[in-house]
Motif scaffolding. Structure first.
Motif, PDB file in Angstrom:
ATOM      1  N   SER A 139       3.088   2.983   2.727  1.00  0.00           N
ATOM      2  CA  SER A 139       2.224   4.144   2.973  1.00  0.00           C
ATOM      3  C   SER A 139       2.680   4.956   4.180  1.00  0.00           C
ATOM      4  O   SER A 139       2.350   6.128   4.294  1.00  0.00           O
TER       5      SER A 139
ATOM      6  N   SER B 118       0.824  -1.204   0.000  1.00  0.00           N
ATOM      7  CA  SER B 118       0.000   0.000   0.000  1.00  0.00           C
ATOM      8  C   SER B 118       0.860   1.257   0.000  1.00  0.00           C
ATOM      9  O   SER B 118       1.745   1.407   0.827  1.00  0.00           O
ATOM     10  N   THR B 119       0.553   2.163  -0.916  1.00  0.00           N
ATOM     11  CA  THR B 119       1.328   3.399  -0.993  1.00  0.00           C
ATOM     12  C   THR B 119       0.590   4.590  -0.398  1.00  0.00           C
ATOM     13  O   THR B 119       1.173   5.664  -0.279  1.00  0.00           O
ATOM     14  N   THR B 120      -0.674   4.411  -0.046  1.00  0.00           N
ATOM     15  CA  THR B 120      -1.435   5.495   0.580  1.00  0.00           C
ATOM     16  C   THR B 120      -2.096   4.958   1.856  1.00  0.00           C
ATOM     17  O   THR B 120      -2.339   3.749   1.973  1.00  0.00           O
TER      18      THR B 120
END
Length: 120
Positions: free
Chosen positions: A44, A9-11
């Protein structure tokens, strides 16, 4: 097969959605992972000021080069070559460290001494 991809997950919203999926899939796994600091394992939550992975990339390239001649060998021979390489590397570094005059390496010691003189 369902599985959690929360570490990709990047966010934050994506992370939260993946963690919810994990909670639905496996409560104990979710509980265990929730106790860990996401800054240590999830994109994230990584700090944004570091933009370069050159140190890690350089280490990987150096390791891959060192085992290049063994990469086409059977798995046991490959693992023995890696074991030998790592043991040799550790012995060489230990030998070099025994020559240090201080608890830290010479470059670090020099830098600390310069900083100490500047602040005095």
């Amino acid at each position: 097969m369902q599985w959690c991809r929360s570490h990709f997950s990047t966010t934050i919203p994506w992370f939260q959605a993946e963690m919810k999926k994990l909670q639905d899939l496996s409560g104990p796994a979710f509980d265990w992972l929730s106790r860990l600091d996401p800054m240590q394992w999830c994109r994230s939550h990584f700090r944004t000021h570091s933009k370069c992975d050159i140190l890690l990339n350089n280490m990987c390239e150096a390791f891959n080069k060192s085992i290049l001649d063994a990469r086409d060998k059977p798995i046991i021979a490959l693992l023995e070559r890696i074991r030998y390489y790592i043991m040799l590397l550790m012995a060489i570094r230990r030998e070099a460290m025994e020559k240090w005059a201080h608890d830290v390496g010479p470059r670090v010691f020099t830098t600390l001494e310069k900083l100490k003189k500047q602040s005095a």
